[in-house]
Design a protein around this motif. Structure first.
Motif, short mmCIF file in Angstrom:
data_model
loop_
_atom_site.label_atom_id
_atom_site.label_comp_id
_atom_site.label_asym_id
_atom_site.label_seq_id
_atom_site.Cartn_x
_atom_site.Cartn_y
_atom_site.Cartn_z
N ALA A 421 77.54 56.15 -13.44
CA ALA A 421 76.32 55.50 -13.95
C ALA A 421 76.74 54.34 -14.83
O ALA A 421 77.77 54.39 -15.52
CB ALA A 421 75.47 56.49 -14.74
N LEU A 422 75.94 53.28 -14.81
CA LEU A 422 76.25 52.10 -15.61
C LEU A 422 74.93 51.43 -16.01
O LEU A 422 74.11 51.10 -15.16
CB LEU A 422 77.12 51.13 -14.82
N VAL A 423 74.73 51.27 -17.30
CA VAL A 423 73.58 50.54 -17.83
C VAL A 423 74.13 49.43 -18.72
O VAL A 423 74.88 49.70 -19.65
CB VAL A 423 72.66 51.46 -18.65
N GLY A 424 73.75 48.20 -18.42
CA GLY A 424 74.30 47.06 -19.15
C GLY A 424 73.40 46.47 -20.20
O GLY A 424 73.75 45.47 -20.83
N GLY A 425 72.24 47.07 -20.43
CA GLY A 425 71.33 46.54 -21.44
C GLY A 425 69.96 47.16 -21.32
O GLY A 425 69.73 48.08 -20.55
N ARG A 426 69.01 46.62 -22.08
CA ARG A 426 67.65 47.16 -22.12
C ARG A 426 66.84 46.76 -20.89
O ARG A 426 66.12 47.57 -20.32
CB ARG A 426 66.93 46.67 -23.38
N ASP A 427 66.94 45.48 -20.48
CA ASP A 427 66.03 44.96 -19.45
C ASP A 427 66.76 43.91 -18.62
O ASP A 427 66.98 42.80 -19.07
CB ASP A 427 64.79 44.35 -20.12
N PHE A 428 67.12 44.26 -17.39
CA PHE A 428 67.85 43.35 -16.51
C PHE A 428 67.03 42.13 -16.16
O PHE A 428 67.57 41.04 -15.93
CB PHE A 428 68.27 44.09 -15.23
N ASN A 429 65.69 42.28 -16.08
CA ASN A 429 64.84 41.15 -15.73
C ASN A 429 64.88 40.06 -16.79
O ASN A 429 64.61 38.88 -16.50
CB ASN A 429 63.40 41.62 -15.52
N LEU A 430 65.19 40.42 -18.03
CA LEU A 430 65.26 39.45 -19.12
C LEU A 430 66.68 38.98 -19.39
O LEU A 430 66.89 37.87 -19.87
CB LEU A 430 64.67 40.05 -20.40
N SER A 431 67.66 39.82 -19.13
CA SER A 431 69.05 39.46 -19.40
C SER A 431 69.96 40.17 -18.43
O SER A 431 70.04 41.40 -18.42
CB SER A 431 69.43 39.83 -20.84
N GLN A 432 70.67 39.40 -17.59
CA GLN A 432 71.58 39.98 -16.61
C GLN A 432 72.98 40.20 -17.19
O GLN A 432 73.86 40.70 -16.50
CB GLN A 432 71.68 39.07 -15.38
N PHE A 433 73.19 39.81 -18.45
CA PHE A 433 74.48 40.01 -19.09
C PHE A 433 74.80 41.50 -19.16
O PHE A 433 73.98 42.30 -19.61
CB PHE A 433 74.45 39.41 -20.50
N ASP A 434 76.00 41.86 -18.69
CA ASP A 434 76.40 43.26 -18.62
C ASP A 434 77.18 43.64 -19.87
O ASP A 434 78.36 43.30 -20.01
CB ASP A 434 77.24 43.50 -17.37
N GLN A 438 81.14 43.21 -19.67
CA GLN A 438 81.39 41.82 -20.06
C GLN A 438 81.44 41.60 -21.57
O GLN A 438 82.00 40.61 -22.03
CB GLN A 438 80.31 40.91 -19.45
N ALA A 439 80.83 42.49 -22.33
CA ALA A 439 80.79 42.33 -23.79
C ALA A 439 81.95 43.04 -24.45
O ALA A 439 82.27 44.18 -24.11
CB ALA A 439 79.47 42.88 -24.34
N ILE A 541 86.67 45.63 -27.91
CA ILE A 541 87.00 46.22 -26.61
C ILE A 541 85.71 46.33 -25.81
O ILE A 541 84.63 46.58 -26.38
CB ILE A 541 87.63 47.62 -26.79
N ASN A 542 85.79 46.18 -24.49
CA ASN A 542 84.57 46.41 -23.70
C ASN A 542 84.43 47.89 -23.36
O ASN A 542 85.41 48.65 -23.36
CB ASN A 542 84.52 45.52 -22.44
N LEU A 543 83.22 48.30 -23.08
CA LEU A 543 82.91 49.72 -22.90
C LEU A 543 83.65 50.32 -21.70
O LEU A 543 84.10 51.47 -21.76
CB LEU A 543 81.39 49.89 -22.73
N LEU A 544 83.78 49.56 -20.62
CA LEU A 544 84.45 50.08 -19.43
C LEU A 544 85.88 50.51 -19.74
O LEU A 544 86.31 51.62 -19.39
CB LEU A 544 84.45 49.01 -18.33
#
Length: 702
Positions: A421-434, A438-439, A541-544
């Protein structure tokens, strides 16, 4: 005879001129249309796709007889009997064009449309028409009527990026082409004439009239009865749009897309119809989505209503034409969605959610402490809503808040490295930044396992005593989170309670370069400066990578690289790649099991993650909180799954006082892990056959 010879010669010359550059009919025999690359989860369920043209190729029998008849009735009544060109229809069209002094009358058969769509341009000239006729005659000679209809039905454009009737049936009605009803079949059959003009989404009135025109044509041909036609003509359009293809795991899909394009190139990924078996578990992904959104909603409510809502009219936009990016999805229960306030009464607020409305009442916003809607809402405000249920066509829900706080979650299988499972943020429609891959964010105390691993490799043990007392390292004078000191304590106690002074002393003892080497050995690629405060997590460090590193501990020192793709095949089932897990030993079994003693103590009475004892399962992990509460982490695992959660703001503002990893991130982690361990009641860590954990006690938050 001379005139006849000239005519025959002229016609032969014309045929030569206009046929010399025609595609060879063998090209059609080898024709492979662009199709959808589909992604499947570990249980074989589709959840995402890529395509330039959304097309699903099926055989002749996969089109319902109603659909086949509807197409023939409206597009080519003599399809079964002509040889590719309907001479009378062509002559009629020529006469109409001459009489009307234009080219308004079509005369194309299905075969001619197929030839044009596959091989020719859309320009309306006599030379192109002749080429179309020559090609049609060749196609009719080489293929059966069933084959021609199948090619046409899989190729034709139906609007909104869909091609072919199977993809059209799925998009407009969420069903297969073989299952279409009469009104549905008639609507799709009417689209080829003008996919945009007759779109049931953009132009429903025109689509309705065009659909009924198809029904009338079927009645004239005797394909349906008058009763069937009457019932079909009065039926609503009945759209049931397919959800956006990548809405369940959008950040995961994007990561897979990038990886596939690196391996196979963008053209092949988007056109060749690959079948991609991924590592995603759809059930766990949906759990992760809910856990993140519920956790952020709980965080927002803890800090009260902030307001500062964006307002559509204030931004110079029209409230009647405004469309929020969230509205690409249809509002359904259990969704969090941004909406537009379109009506306000003292004890009621109407909110538009795409093509649906929801009515909020004081019970929906009681947590804000406002009694009436006009006290804090205005027409045109963009609000955030949690849809909790539906009764008939009416939605019910609660008003929530989106202050900009974000969260990411990533879970992987310890033994295979499969990202579940992978969730990159609150709302993909508003921000595609993972924010999972990536952070890079400061890790706080979740970095301490690398420090303690270096110390254990240097001979430290959980029972070893260390002095937790005021100290300075040159000009650097650190302090503990609580501001107090415990004196002489064991390393196990220092780790479980996340004491800063012992961690710094261990880092100084083994050397910060040794700590950095261990961190890199575990798979972290970040550049880590060699100064002592790194031991408290002042490294990004990134989460991955963080999750993959933590999985080393329950794996007895073995690092399995995270992966998202298990197998890729062509549309014909030919394997292209089937990567094996990448496995590497990064520390000894003895060190890993010693660290497990420390990591399990965090989820034990007095540990900073003691709340997780409520799951009654073998678990280990570590909380993490950075200075000023800008980042909150919980990194943890069961014997089979490692999961990490981060909470924070993109602009690195503070989450607020006491928003520690245990307070902000751990509840999200627990919600996810409760599902991840549900079918594994008897698992245990390597070398650990102890009884299940006992009930929870009050923890210290960090």
């Amino acid at each position: 005879m001379a005139v006849l010879a000239i005519a025959v010669g002229s016609l032969s010359g014309l045929m030569l001129v206009y046929s010399v550059n025609l595609p060879q009919i063998q090209d059609l025999e080898r024709y492979q249309p662009d199709t959808i690359t589909e992604l499947y989860d570990v249980h074989g369920r589709p959840f995402g796709s890529f395509a330039l043209e959304r097309r699903v190729v099926v055989d002749y029998n996969s089109f319902s007889p109603l659909l086949r008849q509807a197409v023939i009735s409206i597009e080519d009544k003599n399809f079964e009997s002509h040889g590719g060109v309907n001479v009378f229809r062509v002559l009629g069209a020529i006469y109409h064009d001459i009489a009307s002094k234009g080219r308004a009358q079509g005369a194309s058969t299905l075969t001619m449309q197929l030839a044009r769509n596959l091989f020719l341009s859309s320009e309306r000239t006599g030379s192109r028409k002749l080429q179309e006729i020559f090609l049609s005659l060749q196609i009719e000679h080489a293929f059966t009527k069933e084959q021609i209809f199948t090619l046409y039905a899989n190729q034709i454009a139906l609007g909104h990026g869909t091609f072919g009737f199977e993809a059209g049936a799925r998009y407009y009605f969420s069903k297969h082409a073989k299952d279409l009803t009469l009104p549905e079949a008639a609507l799709l059959a009417g689209l080829p004439k003008g996919p945009s003009e007759f779109s049931p989404i953009s132009n429903p009135d025109r689509a309705f009239r065009r659909r009924n025109q198809v029904i009338n044509a079927m009645l004239e041909d005797g394909a349906i009865t008058a009763a069937q036609a009457d019932a079909a003509r009065t039926a609503p359009l009945g759209l049931h749009l397919e959800p956006p293809p990548n809405s369940i795991a959008p950040w995961f899909v994007e990561e897979v897309r990038r990886e596939l394009e690196r391996q196979f190139g963008a053209d092949r990924v988007h056109e060749a119809g690959l079948k991609v078996e991924t590592t995603l578990d759809l059930d766990l992904q949906q759990t992760a989505n809910r856990a993140v959104l519920d956790g952020l909603a709980a965080y927002e409510r803890r800090h009260g209503w902030k307001g500062r809502l964006l307002n559509v009219p204030a931004g110079g936009l029209d409230i009647h034409t405004f469309r929020h990016p969230d509205w690409v999805e249809t509002a359904t229960p259990d969704m969090y969605m941004h909406g537009l306030v379109t009506g306000i009464l003292p004890y009621q607020a109407t909110v538009k959610l795409g093509n649906r409305d929801i009515v909020l009442t004081p019970e929906s916003w009681s947590w804000t402490r406002f009694k009436t809607a006009p006290e804090f809402l205005h027409l045109g405000d963009i609000v955030y809503v949690h849809i909790t249920g539906q009764s008939g066509n009416e939605l019910s829900g609660t008003l929530e808040q989106d202050s900009g706080a974000q969260s990411s979650l990533l879970a992987m299988d310890n033994s295979t490295g499969d990202v579940l499972a992978l969730v990159g943020g609150r709302d993909f429609n508003l921000s595609q930044f993972d924010r999972a891959t990536q952070a890079e964010r400061q890790t706080g105390s979740s970095f301490k396992p690398y420090v303690y691993t270096a110390a254990v490799e240097d001979g430290a043990t959980p029972g070893e005593m260390i002095l937790d007392a005021p100290t300075s390292f040159g000009s650097y004078t650190p302090h503990n989170y609580e501001g107090n000191f415990l004196g002489a304590i064991t390393l196990e106690r220092a780790f479980a309670d996340s004491r800063n002074i012992p961690a710094l002393k261990l880092a100084q003892r083994v050397g910060i370069h040794k700590v950095i080497d261990v961190t890199h050995q575990f798979g972290v690629t970040s550049n880590i400066p060699a100064f002592l405060p790194v031991a408290l997590g002042s490294v990004e460090i990134n989460l991955l990578e963080h999750v993959a590193s933590y999985s080393v501990f329950p794996n007895d020192g073995i690092r399995v690289a995270p992966r998202l793709i298990r197998k890729v095949t062509t549309s014909d089932g030919i394997p292209l790649t089937e990567p094996a897990p990448e496995v590497k030993e990064v520390t000894s079994v003895k060190t890993a099991r010693t660290m497990m003693t420390l990591l399990k103590s965090v989820i034990a009475p007095g540990g900073t993650g003691a709340d997780a004892m409520a799951l009654h399962h073998p678990l280990g992990g570590k909380t993490g909180t950075t200075s000023d509460y800008t980042d909150a982490w919980f990194m943890g695992f069961s014997p089979s799954v490692t999961c990490g959660v981060w909470v924070g703001y993109d602009n690195r503002q503070s989450l607020g006082d006491k928003e520690t990893g245990a307070h902000a991130a751990l509840p999200i982690w627990m919600d996810f892990m409760r599902a991840a361990i549900a079918d594994k009641p008897d698992e245990h860590f390597p070398g650990d056959l102890s009884a299940p954990l006992l009930a929870n006690t009050q923890p210290a938050s960090r």
